[in-house]
Write an enzyme that holds these catalytic residues in place. Structure first.
Site, PDB file in Angstrom:
ATOM      1  N   ASP B 108       0.838  -1.209   0.000  1.00  0.00           N
ATOM      2  CA  ASP B 108       0.000   0.000   0.000  1.00  0.00           C
ATOM      3  C   ASP B 108       0.868   1.252   0.000  1.00  0.00           C
ATOM      4  OD1 ASP B 108      -2.362  -1.378   0.113  1.00  0.00           O
ATOM      5  OD2 ASP B 108      -2.704  -1.079   2.255  1.00  0.00           O
ATOM      6  N   LEU B 109       1.862   1.262   0.864  1.00  0.00           N
ATOM      7  CA  LEU B 109       2.722   2.439   0.998  1.00  0.00           C
ATOM      8  C   LEU B 109       3.448   2.730  -0.309  1.00  0.00           C
ATOM      9  CD1 LEU B 109       4.202   1.562   4.510  1.00  0.00           C
ATOM     10  CD2 LEU B 109       2.656   3.462   4.020  1.00  0.00           C
TER      11      LEU B 109
END
Lengths: 350, 350
Positions: B108-109
């Site tokens: 996600d990051l």
């Protein structure tokens, strides 16, 4: 393999940095004119001939981005940053005693992406104002900022202690389930995913009963986290007796958020997503290695289409070409630099 | 805390998307004129009123970046992507039986950062050519491309099977060491770090002997990985009897790459790096929560200085302001939309 993967599509120039003439050449490349040049991304300390002041004297609007380990310039790598920010005490099986490091160099990867963002942002600023700048980016600060952005710091400030929960998802429902012939990860983070899971596994009646017994409204993700053991028990009995071939279409039809645990070997051997069936990938011929299934950028730009992956260069493969085109050096000048070993390449072995 | 951390410094507008008038308002905001507008980052499927075609009809040079789970638009989250790409079988203690998921949502990051890079790159393209575009970015492809970039795919194609090695570093020397009062991570990835470690712990004679016995040149990182157990034994005996207070200055003087394992609670309570002593951080007052130690961007831009962190808004906190300034709506028009519940906010509870 690591080296080839990370250096795809780059140009490589070999210059002897122990000589003043080598410094001169490098500085000339770094401060070459034009809107598409004058950008330096480095993890060298910005000192001496590589100081921002020295480089800016040659090109006042230079953009320099220095990646550091620690903010004070001390040495640090992904593997020393991660222990210091606490994540290894959250990772791993519930019963694990010590810290569990991640294997994916997540902080390195994130830092690299942030550097790209930083360079583009600085280029945007330069275009608007004419102003260059020095940007610093410390691996340590990337990790600390991420902890803050994810709420870990605010939580700890308030005395919250997060427990190890193994492979379960924090804050909603999700975890490991063994079916007849595979291990699955099943997640119900959003309400839509939860509804899909209940539909696919015919859970509605059982969930209604669990809601009554527990007094928890399971349409709320936080309550699904609270009741995760009970929900897992319901899912487990419905999954354990079925095969992957039976479950996969059931899940996909309902829109369940799920996946199958597989090793990298299985992924590469059998998963179409990791093959040229996925437009992300192409087979490239990497000199000295052979054919490699190589990814392009996952950013799928409509304008211009996706650039295919390009093999990594040999060290110094582009020395002559770059000096000729960027600095306008003559063949004689290049030959002279080469004779005196100020420049080199291409080398066979990286 | 998660929500506040991720929404710092944003503007929030609440619009009812179930109404045609709500669609109109949102489309007008998305396609507002000017070089600093006309960019949409979303994880909504690009369909109906949010299709690129519909939006481009209002602003031909619109930049739209759609984040997807799977490439085909199917639902996927960090926690289902990671099992499918094999990393959980490499993470965790050597003796672990099943897969070990990471807790840090690394995919996600990384996807978020790539989206920022993608938007800036597309804005650069638009400035040069006047052309907008639709960019797609799938979480699944981010993970697959990263596996490829790190060499995992090429390695598996050649039959290489990477073993679990617990908290040890792959490919060089690094691992866990217990000293009297702390658990340390010690790494010797580069030659400089290796030399520093040998100096700090007075290892030169023992390492020379190990080189002779094993026939391995330990100045090469790959050989340090091969001899990692033997090197670890040498380090262990020199570390176990000493205190952190004794080792820390020894390591720092020599330039050893090391860190101390600490929990997030310890980090937040005691580490100056996670305090306002680090210019990354400032204390912000988050309405409804209280004071939070919040990070700015780890990108430390010299031009203009670092922007301080700004608290997250309440939902709809900026509804009126944004409609007034971006779309030029009158107070009467805004009041009317509010009465008919097409717009809302600010809400107390996010």
């Amino acid at each position: 393999m690591f080296w080839c993967g990370l250096n795809k599509g780059k140009h490589s120039v070999c210059i002897d940095f122990t000589t003043a003439e080598g410094h001169e050449l490098a500085m000339a490349l770094i401060t070459a004119p034009g809107p598409d040049a004058g950008m330096l991304l480095t993890n060298y300390a910005p000192r001496g001939w590589l100081s921002h002041e020295a480089l800016r004297a040659r090109r006042p609007d230079l953009i320099q981005l220095t990646i550091q380990g620690k903010r004070d310039g001390a040495s640090a790598v992904d593997y020393t940053i991660n222990p210091a920010v606490g994540i290894p005490f959250l990772t791993g099986p519930r019963e694990a005693e010590g810290p569990v490091n991640h294997v994916l160099p997540a902080w390195d990867l994130l830092t690299g992406q942030m550097a790209a963002t930083g360079l583009l942002a600085a280029e945007r600023h330069r275009r608007r104002t004419g102003e260059g700048q020095h940007i610093k980016l410390a691996l340590e600060d990337v990790a600390l900022a991420t902890l803050g952005n994810l709420g870990f710091i605010a939580e700890a400030e308030r005395g919250g202690v997060r427990e190890r929960i193994g492979n379960s998802l924090y804050g909603a429902f999700g975890g490991d389930f063994q079916c007849q012939d595979a291990r699955l990860m099943i997640v119900a983070l959003t309400l839509k995913q939860w509804t899909a899971l209940c539909t696919a596994l015919d859970l509605d009646a059982a969930v209604a009963e669990l809601s009554r017994e527990s007094g928890l409204d399971l349409s709320r993700e936080g309550n699904r986290f609270r009741a995760r053991e009970e929900i897992a028990a319901l899912v487990r009995t419905r999954v354990v007796t079925r095969s992957l071939a039976e479950l996969a279409p059931l899940f996909d039809r309902a829109g369940v958020c799920w996946s199958r645990y597989q090793t990298i070997a299985e992924l590469v051997a059998h998963d179409p997503a990791c093959s040229t069936a996925n437009p992300l990938f192409a087979v490239t011929e990497q000199p000295g290695v052979g054919n490699i299934l190589a990814p392009a950028s996952p950013l799928d730009f409509a304008a211009g289409g996706r650039l295919p992956p390009i093999p990594a260069p040999c060290l110094g493969e582009d020395t002559d070409h770059v000096l000729r085109t960027l600095l306008g050096l003559s063949d004689a000048a290049i030959g002279d630099l080469r004779t005196r070993a100020i420049i080199a390449g291409p080398a066979k072995d990286p």
